[in-house]
Design an enzyme around this catalytic site. Structure first.
Site, PDB file in Angstrom:
ATOM      1  N   SER A 109      -9.199 -16.862  -6.283  1.00  0.00           N
ATOM      2  CA  SER A 109      -7.993 -15.921  -6.701  1.00  0.00           C
ATOM      3  C   SER A 109      -6.670 -15.645  -7.342  1.00  0.00           C
ATOM      4  O   SER A 109      -7.306 -15.761  -9.183  1.00  0.00           O
ATOM      5  CB  SER A 109      -7.350 -15.489  -4.797  1.00  0.00           C
ATOM      6  OG  SER A 109      -7.189 -14.016  -4.616  1.00  0.00           O
ATOM      7  N   HIS A 110      -5.350 -15.180  -6.998  1.00  0.00           N
ATOM      8  CA  HIS A 110      -4.694 -15.171  -8.095  1.00  0.00           C
ATOM      9  C   HIS A 110      -4.424 -16.280  -7.706  1.00  0.00           C
ATOM     10  O   HIS A 110      -2.693 -16.624  -8.642  1.00  0.00           O
ATOM     11  CB  HIS A 110      -2.993 -14.307  -7.199  1.00  0.00           C
ATOM     12  CG  HIS A 110      -2.882 -14.609  -6.103  1.00  0.00           C
ATOM     13  ND1 HIS A 110      -3.500 -14.361  -4.776  1.00  0.00           N
ATOM     14  CD2 HIS A 110      -1.766 -15.415  -5.585  1.00  0.00           C
ATOM     15  CE1 HIS A 110      -3.128 -15.644  -3.816  1.00  0.00           C
ATOM     16  NE2 HIS A 110      -1.992 -15.465  -4.349  1.00  0.00           N
ATOM     17  N   LYS A 119     -14.427 -20.352  -1.464  1.00  0.00           N
ATOM     18  CA  LYS A 119     -14.833 -19.517  -0.319  1.00  0.00           C
ATOM     19  C   LYS A 119     -16.412 -19.583   0.422  1.00  0.00           C
ATOM     20  O   LYS A 119     -17.276 -19.590   0.169  1.00  0.00           O
ATOM     21  CB  LYS A 119     -14.992 -18.138  -0.882  1.00  0.00           C
ATOM     22  CG  LYS A 119     -13.329 -17.727  -0.879  1.00  0.00           C
ATOM     23  CD  LYS A 119     -12.842 -16.474  -1.076  1.00  0.00           C
ATOM     24  CE  LYS A 119     -11.169 -15.556  -0.992  1.00  0.00           C
ATOM     25  NZ  LYS A 119     -11.481 -14.600  -1.201  1.00  0.00           N
ATOM     26  N   ASP A 245      -6.300  -7.838  -7.220  1.00  0.00           N
ATOM     27  CA  ASP A 245      -6.022  -9.225  -7.505  1.00  0.00           C
ATOM     28  C   ASP A 245      -7.173 -10.435  -7.981  1.00  0.00           C
ATOM     29  O   ASP A 245      -8.202  -9.343  -8.701  1.00  0.00           O
ATOM     30  CB  ASP A 245      -5.894  -9.693  -5.672  1.00  0.00           C
ATOM     31  CG  ASP A 245      -6.903 -10.220  -5.411  1.00  0.00           C
ATOM     32  OD1 ASP A 245      -7.957 -10.006  -5.798  1.00  0.00           O
ATOM     33  OD2 ASP A 245      -7.167 -10.443  -4.735  1.00  0.00           O
ATOM     34  N   ASP A 249     -10.127  -8.659  -4.181  1.00  0.00           N
ATOM     35  CA  ASP A 249     -10.021  -8.009  -2.564  1.00  0.00           C
ATOM     36  C   ASP A 249      -9.114  -7.590  -2.397  1.00  0.00           C
ATOM     37  O   ASP A 249      -8.535  -7.195  -0.818  1.00  0.00           O
ATOM     38  CB  ASP A 249     -10.967  -9.688  -1.485  1.00  0.00           C
ATOM     39  CG  ASP A 249      -9.758 -10.320  -1.827  1.00  0.00           C
ATOM     40  OD1 ASP A 249      -9.283 -10.418  -2.532  1.00  0.00           O
ATOM     41  OD2 ASP A 249     -10.261 -11.784  -0.973  1.00  0.00           O
ATOM     42  N   ARG A 250      -7.987  -7.606  -2.684  1.00  0.00           N
ATOM     43  CA  ARG A 250      -6.786  -6.955  -2.857  1.00  0.00           C
ATOM     44  C   ARG A 250      -6.274  -5.700  -3.802  1.00  0.00           C
ATOM     45  O   ARG A 250      -6.394  -6.217  -5.015  1.00  0.00           O
ATOM     46  CB  ARG A 250      -5.347  -8.092  -2.577  1.00  0.00           C
ATOM     47  CG  ARG A 250      -5.848  -8.994  -1.437  1.00  0.00           C
ATOM     48  CD  ARG A 250      -4.671  -9.746  -0.499  1.00  0.00           C
ATOM     49  NE  ARG A 250      -4.593 -10.730  -1.872  1.00  0.00           N
ATOM     50  CZ  ARG A 250      -3.648 -10.887  -2.871  1.00  0.00           C
ATOM     51  NH1 ARG A 250      -1.845 -10.336  -3.035  1.00  0.00           N
ATOM     52  NH2 ARG A 250      -3.107 -11.704  -3.888  1.00  0.00           N
TER      53      ARG A 250
END
Length: 475
Positions: A109-110, A119, A245, A249-250
């Site tokens: 992710s970030h 994941k 992100d 997903d954000r």
């Protein structure tokens, strides 16, 4: 095969994540191969896995290793290549309609570029629960034998079907000029294409996933990471802007005035949209969500239901409660979809929905109608991993003697009996050696009072509240 000195610390509550670059990196291909085989053993009844990954330099080797572990365990693999995590979820759920299918996304992710992660998704795209992630680690430590047959590997590009799915649901009523900032992450592969498909005019910055030096972390939860997009919106005259992100997903939102909308405001806006077509529905929010969102949902006839922090725990809570929409202060926004059937925290899908709303009405008056109360960021209070949960429980018990406390995830303490509209959250971090704290008040004076009460709760159990006592509310 077993792994000597298994780095249990990278097997976290929501995923497996740690440093992947360097000879001494804990997340290396040999461990990734073992994760693949352990995951196959954990699934047992599922013999098909969809896998995709982000743009990190270490992703191809880790993905190949995971795939090898799955294939050696007799699991068939459908590889979709570079993909945002929500596209992996969508592809997994799509394939699950034909036969039982699990999924894997290789991403951190970030996190910094030297990190990476895995994941793991159960059947139909649901994330593994924290205890299941620990079971995967247990299986690796005990050793996993190879299967009696080798699985079959195929490749599939789900993007055309996915984009058509978004187009079918989100046609703009009139074109909008939209700016996007994928943060040089994999959302660059779908965000611009999706918004153009539904009728937007799109201009992008930081949209090259191969750029080795991103200008800022891809994390829209923090205002300073959205500042470049806000300036770009103002410079170009775009009518709205979206920040994504690292794994898509954000979502962060900038309005046509170049103002970053707080995540709570975005959640309230989306809840208002949801309640317009689902009257009196329940909306799940996490315990760090502003009271302004609760009041907005209730004023619209809905019911705000507190849920746990984190995308895996939050999704399972939605399933168990039969709730179809929700969100978090971390800029995750959740929809229960029927075709394919899964819960999606897809920033691209949410961007399409907001663009559709903006094609009907200006967003600025809608956002202006949602108040912003003085609230702290998530403040970290140092606390050892072997003490944090016990101390959080002690704080919860003591607070419960004086105020109403919601204990769905740590303690959300309702201080409004003493300080109008005020509350605080104190909870043990699921991933780091800290207690995390959030404080809110209606006005600055009430914020100060709530902050002092919360600091006293921390001091009473021997923790240093200094990080909270010096924390000004968010802008």
């Amino acid at each position: 095969m077993t792994i000597d000195g298994l780095p249990r610390e990278i097997f976290r509550a929501y995923d497996i994540r740690g440093r992947a670059d360097g000879a001494d990196a804990p997340l290396r291909p040999s461990l990734a191969e073992a994760i693949g085989r352990a995951f196959a053993t954990h699934l047992a009844h599922i013999r098909h896995v969809v896998i995709g990954g982000d743009q990190r330099l270490t992703t191809p080797a880790l993905m190949e290793a995971v795939i090898d572990g799955l294939l050696r365990s007799g699991v068939d693999v459908t590889e979709i290549g570079r993909a945002p995590s929500p596209l992996v979820y969508w592809a997994t759920a799509s394939q699950h309609q034909a036969r039982p299918t699990a999924g894997i996304a290789i991403t951190a992710s970030h996190n910094p570029p030297e990190d990476n992660g895995v994941k793991l998704l159960e059947a139909g795209g649901m994330p593994l629960r924290p205890e299941s992630i620990q079971r995967v680690a247990d299986l690796i430590e005990r050793g996993i034998a190879s299967g009696t047959r080798r699985g079959r590997r195929t490749e599939w590009d789900p993007k055309p079907d996915y984009l058509q799915h978004l187009l079918d649901a989100h046609q703009l009523e009139r074109s909008r000029r939209v700016a996007i900032d994928p943060g040089n992450g994999v959302a660059s592969l779908t965000a611009g294409a999706a918004l153009r498909e539904i009728g937007a005019i799109v201009e992008a910055i930081n949209d090259d996933p191969d750029d080795p030096q991103p200008s800022h972390p891809a994390d829209p939860q923090h205002a300073d990471h959205v500042a470049e997009l806000a300036a770009f919106v103002s410079q170009t005259g775009a009518e709205l802007g979206f920040a994504f992100d690292g794994d898509g997903d954000r979502l962060g939102l900038v309005d046509g005035r170049g103002r970053r909308a707080r995540p709570d405001q975005v959640l309230a806006l989306l809840a208002q949209d949801w309640l317009s077509t689902h009257p009196q529905a329940q909306v799940q929010i996490d315990v760090k969500t502003s009271q302004a969102v609760v009041e907005h949902i209730e004023a619209l006839g809905g019911e705000a239901i507190f849920g746990p922090v984190g995308h895996s725990l939050g999704k399972y809570a939605m399933v168990e409660r039969g709730i179809d929409f929700g969100g978090e202060a971390s800029t995750h926004y959740y929809y229960r979809l029927s075709a394919p059937d899964h819960i999606s925290d897809d920033a691209v899908r949410t961007a399409c929905r907001i663009a559709q709303l903006a094609s009907r009405n200006s967003l600025e008056p809608l956002l202006d109608a949602i108040p912003s109360y003085p609230v702290s960021p998530e403040v970290k209070i140092a606390c050892a991993d072997d003490r944090k949960h016990a101390l959080a429980a002690v704080i919860t018990e003591r607070a419960s003697r004086m105020w109403p406390v919601n204990t769905i995830d740590g303690a959300r303490v309702d201080l409004s009996g003493d300080v109008a509209g005020a509350w605080c959250v104190i909870r043990a971090s699921n991933t780091t050696p800290f207690l995390t704290v959030v404080v809110e008040g209606r006005r600055d004076s009430e914020y100060e009072q709530a902050r002092k009460i919360c600091a006293d709760l921390l001091s009473d159990v021997g923790l240093d509240p200094a990080p909270l006592l010096t924390q000004a509310p968010l802008d």
